[in-house]
Design a protein around this motif. Sequence first.
Motif, PDB file in Angstrom:
ATOM      1  N   PHE A  82       0.827  -1.213   0.000  1.00 42.70           N
ATOM      2  CA  PHE A  82       0.000   0.000   0.000  1.00 42.70           C
ATOM      3  C   PHE A  82       0.861   1.262   0.000  1.00 42.70           C
ATOM      4  N   ARG A  83       2.155   1.079   0.162  1.00 42.09           N
ATOM      5  CA  ARG A  83       3.133   2.166   0.216  1.00 42.09           C
ATOM      6  C   ARG A  83       2.881   3.096   1.407  1.00 42.09           C
ATOM      7  N   ALA A  84       2.520   2.495   2.529  1.00 43.70           N
ATOM      8  CA  ALA A  84       2.454   3.262   3.772  1.00 43.70           C
ATOM      9  C   ALA A  84       3.883   3.641   4.151  1.00 43.70           C
ATOM     10  N   PRO A  85       4.142   4.901   4.494  1.00 42.68           N
ATOM     11  CA  PRO A  85       5.526   5.326   4.720  1.00 42.68           C
ATOM     12  C   PRO A  85       6.097   4.922   6.072  1.00 42.68           C
ATOM     13  N   VAL A  86       5.234   4.850   7.089  1.00 45.10           N
ATOM     14  CA  VAL A  86       5.705   4.646   8.458  1.00 45.10           C
ATOM     15  C   VAL A  86       4.777   3.685   9.180  1.00 45.10           C
ATOM     16  N   LEU A  87       5.358   2.753   9.928  1.00 44.80           N
ATOM     17  CA  LEU A  87       4.607   1.919  10.865  1.00 44.80           C
ATOM     18  C   LEU A  87       5.120   2.218  12.258  1.00 44.80           C
ATOM     19  N   LEU A  88       4.237   2.781  13.085  1.00 42.75           N
ATOM     20  CA  LEU A  88       4.599   3.150  14.450  1.00 42.75           C
ATOM     21  C   LEU A  88       4.151   2.046  15.401  1.00 42.75           C
ATOM     22  N   PHE A  89       5.107   1.373  16.007  1.00 43.66           N
ATOM     23  CA  PHE A  89       4.822   0.331  16.984  1.00 43.66           C
ATOM     24  C   PHE A  89       4.514   0.998  18.325  1.00 43.66           C
ATOM     25  N   SER A  90       3.296   0.797  18.818  1.00 40.74           N
ATOM     26  CA  SER A  90       2.883   1.390  20.074  1.00 40.74           C
ATOM     27  C   SER A  90       2.292   0.287  20.945  1.00 40.74           C
ATOM     28  N   GLY A  91       1.594   0.674  22.014  1.00 39.93           N
ATOM     29  CA  GLY A  91       1.046  -0.329  22.905  1.00 39.93           C
ATOM     30  C   GLY A  91      -0.203   0.171  23.594  1.00 39.93           C
ATOM     31  N   GLY A  92      -0.371  -0.210  24.842  1.00 39.66           N
ATOM     32  CA  GLY A  92       0.555  -0.787  25.798  1.00 39.66           C
ATOM     33  C   GLY A  92       2.015  -0.345  25.656  1.00 39.66           C
ATOM     34  N   GLU A  93       2.872  -1.232  26.058  1.00 38.22           N
ATOM     35  CA  GLU A  93       4.306  -1.049  25.912  1.00 38.22           C
ATOM     36  C   GLU A  93       4.787  -2.046  24.857  1.00 38.22           C
ATOM     37  N   PRO A  94       5.135  -1.570  23.659  1.00 41.52           N
ATOM     38  CA  PRO A  94       5.458  -2.491  22.570  1.00 41.52           C
ATOM     39  C   PRO A  94       6.626  -3.420  22.861  1.00 41.52           C
ATOM     40  N   LEU A  95       7.558  -2.992  23.715  1.00 41.97           N
ATOM     41  CA  LEU A  95       8.704  -3.847  24.010  1.00 41.97           C
ATOM     42  C   LEU A  95       8.333  -5.051  24.880  1.00 41.97           C
TER      43      LEU A  95
END
Length: 390
Positions: A82-95
Amino acid sequence: MINVTKLLTGMKGEGDDLRYSIKRDSRPHGVSAGRGPVVVWNATQACNLSCKHCYAEACPASGPNEMTTEEAKAFIEDLAAFRAPVLLFSGGEPLMRKDVLELIAYASSKGLRPVISTNGTLITPEMASRLKAAGTGYVGISLDGLSERHDEFRGRRGAFERSLAGIRNCLDIGQKVGVRFTISRHTYDDLDGILELIEQENIPRACFYHLVYSGRGSGLQREDVTHEQSRSALNRIMAKARELHAKGRKTELLTVDNHADGIYIYQKMMEHDPDRAAEALDLLRRNGGNRSGIAIGCVDWNGNVYADQFTRDEAVGNIRESAFSEIWREASHPLLAGLRDRKPLLQGRCRECNWLDVCNGNFRARATATGDLWGEDPSCYLSDQEIGIG
């Protein structure tokens, strides 16, 4: 986002190509023609803290229906196509998600720019190195005040020192990192201290978030700052941006979640630097204001798709049933359709405002919290005269 430093000084910042390089009529379902939106993925509901403003209503453990590694990779492949430029990993706490580094690396390998929003307490020197090796483009770490205030707001003693250590661990190895600060009555008094900390620690980027009443934060409407405090906060952020630039520092200061900021900055610039103010206004019009449901979207840990990370009361689809790209392109859900052509739907001061091409009605999640999705955003601190209706 409003890149305060960019508007005031002209300094180029990362992400400016997504905000300012195209015309508004060329982005029907993404950041620009032929590209998808920036996507926030709440990769897990699990979190090791309990923050007062958490829109995701995070909890100590992940839920039983959390997306699997295989589902997450299929999701990432769809975003890449889809050519999305950015994927932001969030949460909760993603780690706290066990496969998060694998998924960050996978996103990077597919041409996405993976970034992560974290409380920073789990970023040891080893974790910082692993994040960088996985291809993480940026790490945003939340600091909501100095030591005592941050710990109280985040619900854990010692959280501030661990978060600051996480920032330092990233800086030590050249992993790009920045501060996330949410402006509220709980944190307002520490704003100056945070601005000084950013300079002292040589942190290259800081985002100052206006409070959005959503999730656990929906009960915090009464905890928002006053309109006068919003103006004062922005004045201080602007002053610090100018000061840092004058010192030759490449520090980028931004505000988030209140597009009244752009209008306020422009009007202040007109008093002292009308030529640069005209350039700033052109950038703001290119940005087009709030782009929920257009250039930013959100997916939660169960695959539900939302117009943004705060508008959580109404999912517009689920990626276990249809690909994200299909949901986003078709915009068959009334909420998405409304957000993409919202001006005829807006009510109150938003409907009459002369700055709709800059603000686009601001944040609908806050309007919803007051009872009307298309009503005026209660956090707009501009006077009737400033928006041209007085």
